[in-house]
Design a protein around this motif. Sequence first.
Motif, PDB file in Angstrom:
ATOM      1  N   ARG A 263      73.865 -64.792  70.521  1.00  0.00           N
ATOM      2  CA  ARG A 263      73.915 -63.391  70.944  1.00  0.00           C
ATOM      3  C   ARG A 263      74.900 -63.197  72.098  1.00  0.00           C
ATOM      4  O   ARG A 263      75.639 -62.208  72.142  1.00  0.00           O
ATOM      5  CB  ARG A 263      72.510 -62.950  71.345  1.00  0.00           C
ATOM      6  CG  ARG A 263      72.412 -61.464  71.639  1.00  0.00           C
ATOM      7  CD  ARG A 263      70.966 -61.009  71.668  1.00  0.00           C
ATOM      8  NE  ARG A 263      70.168 -61.786  72.598  1.00  0.00           N
ATOM      9  CZ  ARG A 263      69.193 -62.632  72.230  1.00  0.00           C
ATOM     10  NH1 ARG A 263      68.934 -62.815  70.948  1.00  0.00           N
ATOM     11  NH2 ARG A 263      68.495 -63.294  73.120  1.00  0.00           N
ATOM     12  N   GLN A 264      74.927 -64.161  73.002  1.00  0.00           N
ATOM     13  CA  GLN A 264      75.861 -64.081  74.122  1.00  0.00           C
ATOM     14  C   GLN A 264      77.305 -64.163  73.632  1.00  0.00           C
ATOM     15  O   GLN A 264      78.176 -63.430  74.102  1.00  0.00           O
ATOM     16  CB  GLN A 264      75.581 -65.197  75.119  1.00  0.00           C
ATOM     17  CG  GLN A 264      76.483 -65.167  76.342  1.00  0.00           C
ATOM     18  CD  GLN A 264      76.195 -66.316  77.285  1.00  0.00           C
ATOM     19  OE1 GLN A 264      75.397 -67.183  76.985  1.00  0.00           O
ATOM     20  NE2 GLN A 264      76.868 -66.317  78.420  1.00  0.00           N
ATOM     21  N   ILE A 265      77.551 -65.055  72.658  1.00  0.00           N
ATOM     22  CA  ILE A 265      78.912 -65.177  72.112  1.00  0.00           C
ATOM     23  C   ILE A 265      79.317 -63.893  71.400  1.00  0.00           C
ATOM     24  O   ILE A 265      80.450 -63.394  71.556  1.00  0.00           O
ATOM     25  CB  ILE A 265      78.988 -66.385  71.157  1.00  0.00           C
ATOM     26  CG1 ILE A 265      78.815 -67.686  71.944  1.00  0.00           C
ATOM     27  CG2 ILE A 265      80.312 -66.403  70.412  1.00  0.00           C
ATOM     28  CD1 ILE A 265      78.738 -68.912  71.069  1.00  0.00           C
ATOM     29  N   GLU A 266      78.392 -63.318  70.631  1.00  0.00           N
ATOM     30  CA  GLU A 266      78.707 -62.072  69.936  1.00  0.00           C
ATOM     31  C   GLU A 266      78.976 -60.940  70.926  1.00  0.00           C
ATOM     32  O   GLU A 266      79.923 -60.159  70.752  1.00  0.00           O
ATOM     33  CB  GLU A 266      77.552 -61.701  69.007  1.00  0.00           C
ATOM     34  CG  GLU A 266      77.384 -62.653  67.821  1.00  0.00           C
ATOM     35  CD  GLU A 266      76.167 -62.312  66.987  1.00  0.00           C
ATOM     36  OE1 GLU A 266      75.459 -61.347  67.366  1.00  0.00           O
ATOM     37  OE2 GLU A 266      75.924 -62.982  65.968  1.00  0.00           O
ATOM     38  N   GLN A 267      78.138 -60.855  71.968  1.00  0.00           N
ATOM     39  CA  GLN A 267      78.346 -59.798  72.969  1.00  0.00           C
ATOM     40  C   GLN A 267      79.669 -59.983  73.693  1.00  0.00           C
ATOM     41  O   GLN A 267      80.400 -59.017  73.947  1.00  0.00           O
ATOM     42  CB  GLN A 267      77.183 -59.798  73.956  1.00  0.00           C
ATOM     43  CG  GLN A 267      75.865 -59.338  73.351  1.00  0.00           C
ATOM     44  CD  GLN A 267      74.721 -59.459  74.334  1.00  0.00           C
ATOM     45  OE1 GLN A 267      74.862 -60.008  75.425  1.00  0.00           O
ATOM     46  NE2 GLN A 267      73.561 -58.947  73.937  1.00  0.00           N
TER      47      GLN A 267
END
Length: 471
Positions: A263-267
């Motif tokens: 999720r952090q990478i996508e954000q």
Amino acid sequence: MATTQLEHPKGGGPGDFAMRTLKAMPRAWNRFWRLVALYMPKRLYARSLIIVIAPMILLQSVVAFVFMERHWQTVTQRLSQATVRDIAAIIDMMETYPHDADYANIIRIAQDRMQLKVDLLPPDPLPPPGPKPFFSILDEALSSEITRQINRPFWIDTVGNSNIVEVRVQLEGKVLRVFVRRSQAYASNTHIFLIWMVGTSLVLLMIAIPFLRNQIRPILTLAEAAESFGKGRPMPRDFRPRGAEEVRRAGFAFIQMRERIERQIEQRTAMLTGVSHDLRTILTRFKLQLALAGGKAETKAALNQDIDDMQSMLEGYLAFARGEATEDTGRFDLEIYFQKLGEEAQLRKAKLSTTLIGDPAVHVRPNAFARLLSNVIGNAFRYAKTVEVHANHGRGSLTVTIDDDGPGIAPDKREEVFKPFLRLDEARNLDASGTGLGLSIARDIARSHGGDITLEDSPLGGLRAVIKVPA
């Protein structure tokens, strides 16, 4: 009153020796455990089996030793004592009633009441002592009891017939021969205890081993899932936390950690994509305003160059932040890539030699891995005239070594070059088109595959880059 102090010799006194001994004990203990760890199995299943089997073997060894030492030896000693007592009673009856020439009644009583087969032999010398068995409690017990109770020359045979023990005692003018059943003088049922002990242990192991394997399987599954995630591969579809409570908690924690990281990478990627789009819009407006505005051509050219540099840095940073994380793993052919690399070397007018050991097909993220190699080898092409690439694929890992004859990088700067946007001010500097992200992206891709990149001195006189990734 004057006092004198005695000095110890150079070797020191008893206190120094004790102190040195105490200091040496921890080192010896640590060496012992390092030696044990060297020969211990490395896998969890094998170590768990040792934890189960070793105490069982130790316990059985202690029980067997106590049983042999106390029960078996004591029972054998008392049986032998009773048997020798019967033989001594027969000898006493023969000496008490010498008028019975053939001792028929005594032989009958011995056979009917004492279960001993007795006969008399001519007064020939006793046979020479035979070789004693390596481990025979009966031989020792009978010998000691005959010596203690009868105290006459004797000869025994506990080896010849497995079920019969022969005893000969030298008397006056004759030799008394007695045949005794081994069970009368020896605890012959000891093997039953050992069989029961070993048999029950095997049954327990047959129950414990499948149970232990069932408990370890979730840990192995969790390790495989973590390893796949570390290599940038998709997590197995059938993975779900199982096993003991602690293992399930670790599995749920791993799933949550993986979801947070993704999720952090996508954000981060979405945010940087938006920022890149907005900044590219502003840069496009700058170009239009410069095209419409008047002024000197040199000033406009310099501003346009600055805008191009900003746009190149922006695209490079976006690619670095994205890191090709969404690409699936697939097959990457090193032979085909090396052929394309040879064509690139001809265009760059550089000398290239490639060698490949092992299977040319590796299981990686193809586009990301191609970019990793292109960044590192392209960096070598930029500063050197001779480049050597050596790939070794085997035992689940791929090692690619790139050597060049360029100016190289100082040892204290080799870790700094992996930092984003770093420009070296020395021999191996970036050209005008560089953004300082090539090696940063390369290391990011290598580590996303579970590997790394290191820089060393090259035998060609320049720089050596070593890429190691699981494949």
